[in-house]
Design a protein around this motif. Structure first.
Motif, PDB file in Angstrom:
ATOM      1  N   SER A 156      33.913  46.048  53.075  1.00  0.00           N
ATOM      2  CA  SER A 156      33.415  46.477  52.332  1.00  0.00           C
ATOM      3  C   SER A 156      34.109  47.709  51.278  1.00  0.00           C
ATOM      4  O   SER A 156      34.785  47.622  50.587  1.00  0.00           O
ATOM      5  N   ALA A 157      35.295  48.463  51.587  1.00  0.00           N
ATOM      6  CA  ALA A 157      35.629  49.204  51.409  1.00  0.00           C
ATOM      7  C   ALA A 157      37.354  48.855  50.552  1.00  0.00           C
ATOM      8  O   ALA A 157      37.998  48.976  50.059  1.00  0.00           O
ATOM      9  N   ARG A 158      37.232  47.710  51.119  1.00  0.00           N
ATOM     10  CA  ARG A 158      39.222  47.378  52.214  1.00  0.00           C
ATOM     11  C   ARG A 158      38.881  46.239  51.173  1.00  0.00           C
ATOM     12  O   ARG A 158      38.467  44.865  51.607  1.00  0.00           O
ATOM     13  N   PRO A 159      39.811  45.621  50.637  1.00  0.00           N
ATOM     14  CA  PRO A 159      40.448  44.478  49.063  1.00  0.00           C
ATOM     15  C   PRO A 159      40.814  43.450  50.079  1.00  0.00           C
ATOM     16  O   PRO A 159      41.488  43.865  51.062  1.00  0.00           O
ATOM     17  N   VAL A 160      39.977  42.053  49.213  1.00  0.00           N
ATOM     18  CA  VAL A 160      41.140  40.915  50.260  1.00  0.00           C
ATOM     19  C   VAL A 160      41.471  40.283  49.588  1.00  0.00           C
ATOM     20  O   VAL A 160      42.584  40.056  49.200  1.00  0.00           O
ATOM     21  N   LEU A 161      40.625  40.018  48.639  1.00  0.00           N
ATOM     22  CA  LEU A 161      41.224  39.406  46.795  1.00  0.00           C
ATOM     23  C   LEU A 161      41.166  39.716  46.205  1.00  0.00           C
ATOM     24  O   LEU A 161      40.797  40.052  45.389  1.00  0.00           O
ATOM     25  N   SER A 162      42.430  39.409  44.926  1.00  0.00           N
ATOM     26  CA  SER A 162      42.507  40.546  43.787  1.00  0.00           C
ATOM     27  C   SER A 162      42.539  39.198  43.490  1.00  0.00           C
ATOM     28  O   SER A 162      43.958  38.615  42.713  1.00  0.00           O
ATOM     29  N   ASP A 163      42.071  39.224  41.405  1.00  0.00           N
ATOM     30  CA  ASP A 163      42.275  39.066  40.468  1.00  0.00           C
ATOM     31  C   ASP A 163      42.718  37.152  40.772  1.00  0.00           C
ATOM     32  O   ASP A 163      43.704  37.011  40.560  1.00  0.00           O
ATOM     33  N   VAL A 164      42.131  36.678  41.781  1.00  0.00           N
ATOM     34  CA  VAL A 164      42.454  34.902  42.122  1.00  0.00           C
ATOM     35  C   VAL A 164      41.067  34.205  40.879  1.00  0.00           C
ATOM     36  O   VAL A 164      40.238  34.639  40.622  1.00  0.00           O
ATOM     37  N   SER A 165      42.432  33.337  40.168  1.00  0.00           N
ATOM     38  CA  SER A 165      41.883  31.897  39.186  1.00  0.00           C
ATOM     39  C   SER A 165      42.645  30.641  39.972  1.00  0.00           C
ATOM     40  O   SER A 165      43.021  30.615  40.290  1.00  0.00           O
ATOM     41  N   ILE A 166      41.025  29.966  39.683  1.00  0.00           N
ATOM     42  CA  ILE A 166      41.608  28.409  39.873  1.00  0.00           C
ATOM     43  C   ILE A 166      40.517  28.360  39.308  1.00  0.00           C
ATOM     44  O   ILE A 166      39.301  28.489  39.320  1.00  0.00           O
ATOM     45  N   HIS A 167      40.712  26.849  39.008  1.00  0.00           N
ATOM     46  CA  HIS A 167      40.147  25.908  38.220  1.00  0.00           C
ATOM     47  C   HIS A 167      39.880  24.862  38.882  1.00  0.00           C
ATOM     48  O   HIS A 167      41.232  23.705  39.065  1.00  0.00           O
ATOM     49  N   MET A 213      34.491  21.750  36.862  1.00  0.00           N
ATOM     50  CA  MET A 213      33.461  22.134  37.585  1.00  0.00           C
ATOM     51  C   MET A 213      34.173  22.893  37.665  1.00  0.00           C
ATOM     52  O   MET A 213      32.141  23.601  37.836  1.00  0.00           O
ATOM     53  N   LEU A 214      34.744  23.737  38.732  1.00  0.00           N
ATOM     54  CA  LEU A 214      34.602  24.832  39.662  1.00  0.00           C
ATOM     55  C   LEU A 214      35.624  25.710  38.514  1.00  0.00           C
ATOM     56  O   LEU A 214      36.686  25.309  38.959  1.00  0.00           O
ATOM     57  N   HIS A 215      34.816  26.490  38.470  1.00  0.00           N
ATOM     58  CA  HIS A 215      36.221  27.814  37.144  1.00  0.00           C
ATOM     59  C   HIS A 215      35.468  29.096  38.064  1.00  0.00           C
ATOM     60  O   HIS A 215      34.700  29.788  37.649  1.00  0.00           O
ATOM     61  N   ILE A 216      36.637  29.620  38.619  1.00  0.00           N
ATOM     62  CA  ILE A 216      37.040  30.906  39.648  1.00  0.00           C
ATOM     63  C   ILE A 216      38.205  31.672  38.417  1.00  0.00           C
ATOM     64  O   ILE A 216      39.181  31.410  38.134  1.00  0.00           O
ATOM     65  N   ASP A 217      37.260  33.089  37.495  1.00  0.00           N
ATOM     66  CA  ASP A 217      38.466  33.963  36.807  1.00  0.00           C
ATOM     67  C   ASP A 217      38.352  35.585  37.563  1.00  0.00           C
ATOM     68  O   ASP A 217      37.007  36.258  37.766  1.00  0.00           O
ATOM     69  N   GLY A 218      39.905  35.478  37.849  1.00  0.00           N
ATOM     70  CA  GLY A 218      39.801  37.097  37.938  1.00  0.00           C
ATOM     71  C   GLY A 218      39.006  37.493  38.985  1.00  0.00           C
ATOM     72  O   GLY A 218      38.391  38.681  39.189  1.00  0.00           O
ATOM     73  N   LEU A 219      39.010  37.118  39.833  1.00  0.00           N
ATOM     74  CA  LEU A 219      38.392  37.150  41.160  1.00  0.00           C
ATOM     75  C   LEU A 219      37.993  37.859  42.403  1.00  0.00           C
ATOM     76  O   LEU A 219      39.851  38.268  42.980  1.00  0.00           O
ATOM     77  N   SER A 220      37.906  39.576  42.117  1.00  0.00           N
ATOM     78  CA  SER A 220      38.271  40.486  43.473  1.00  0.00           C
ATOM     79  C   SER A 220      36.717  40.349  44.487  1.00  0.00           C
ATOM     80  O   SER A 220      36.140  39.827  43.961  1.00  0.00           O
ATOM     81  N   THR A 221      37.636  40.989  45.708  1.00  0.00           N
ATOM     82  CA  THR A 221      36.319  40.814  46.476  1.00  0.00           C
ATOM     83  C   THR A 221      36.761  41.283  47.750  1.00  0.00           C
ATOM     84  O   THR A 221      38.213  41.358  47.963  1.00  0.00           O
ATOM     85  N   GLY A 222      35.864  41.670  48.859  1.00  0.00           N
ATOM     86  CA  GLY A 222      36.901  42.110  50.124  1.00  0.00           C
ATOM     87  C   GLY A 222      35.772  42.929  51.207  1.00  0.00           C
ATOM     88  O   GLY A 222      34.522  42.197  51.149  1.00  0.00           O
TER      89      GLY A 222
END
Ligand code: ATP
Length: 235
Positions: free
Chosen positions: A12-23, A1-10
């Protein structure tokens, strides 16, 4: 149903999530656990569209979620019950529930949804005319869950429903979630700092640490894992 692959976010310049995959498959109850600041809320904000990812993909029922405007995502069946409840304090319980029913499916199913919500969370029926701001923390959490359910979701995302609640009240919330899930087979994604309770309530879990998935497995596997036992279960 929900597939998250290689997710990175943050931010501004500050990264918070790196390469998160959840199925997550339809009907699953999945918990994402981890310490303060691991990025759990950030993950939810990215699924809802409050934040844009810097890399990776999210698909929901086979559709590219990132190509869909955030305001449309609830209409696809994604309900986000935010951290800190965020009920509308100067609206009544009933008006808050009506706000949740603003989706296409929520409008269509209002009559049957409200009956079931009142059955699952009877305190909302008793207090339907009361201003939400005058409810206790536990009651506000029930209302936030009810508001999410009023949208007729396919996926219910709950951000730390136990936050700030006494253990007995938190247990009541988890108990209600188990019952709602038992009756509906609704897909639920729960983010929690109360790891023991979350891994009892859900059937599959991910451990998020410093923005990365450190471990993943069914609840029995995670509860038996030495690292989880030492770091989160106090054993
Ligand atoms: P908590 O249980 O404390 O909410 P969490 O796992 O949900 O923890 P997030 O709220 O996603 O964590 O926060 C992850 C990191 O991002 C933290 O270091 C936090 O300080 C930072 N952060 C969160 N919101 C913002 C923001 N709006 N701007 C900048 N940094 C932020």
């Amino acid at each position: 149903m929900l597939h998250i692959d290689g997710l990175s976010t943050g931010y501004s310049a500050r990264p918070v999530l790196s390469d998160v995959s959840i199925h997550i498959e339809a009907g699953q109850f999945v918990a994402i656990v981890g310490p303060n600041g691991a990025g759990k809320t950030t993950l939810f904000k990215t699924i809802s569209g409050i934040l844009r990812p810097t890399a990776g993909s999210i698909s929901f029922e086979g559709r590219d979620l990132l190509a869909i405007a955030p305001a449309r995502r609830p209409h696809l069946g994604i309900a986000h019950v935010p951290e800190g409840r965020q009920v509308f304090p100067s609206l009544t319980v009933m008006e808050n529930l009506e706000m949740g029913a603003m989706t296409d499916a929520g409008q269509r199913d209002w009559k049957s949804n409200i009956e079931r919500i009142f059955e699952w969370l009877p305190v909302l029926a008793e207090r339907r005319a009361q201003f939400a701001g005058t409810l206790s923390g536990g009651q506000q959490q029930m209302l936030a869950i009810g508001r999410g359910l009023a949208s007729s979701p396919k996926l219910l995302m709950l951000d730390e429903p136990s936050m700030g609640l006494a253990p007995t009240t938190a247990d009541l919330i988890f108990d209600r979630l188990i019952e709602i899930r038992r009756q509906t087979r609704l897909t639920i994604l729960l983010v929690e700092q109360r790891v023991a309770e979350a891994l009892e309530t859900a059937d599959h879990g991910y451990v998020l640490e410093a923005g990365r998935i450190a471990l993943e497995g069914d609840k029995q596997t995670l509860r038996a894992d030495d690292r989880v036992r030492r770091a989160y279960l106090g054993m």
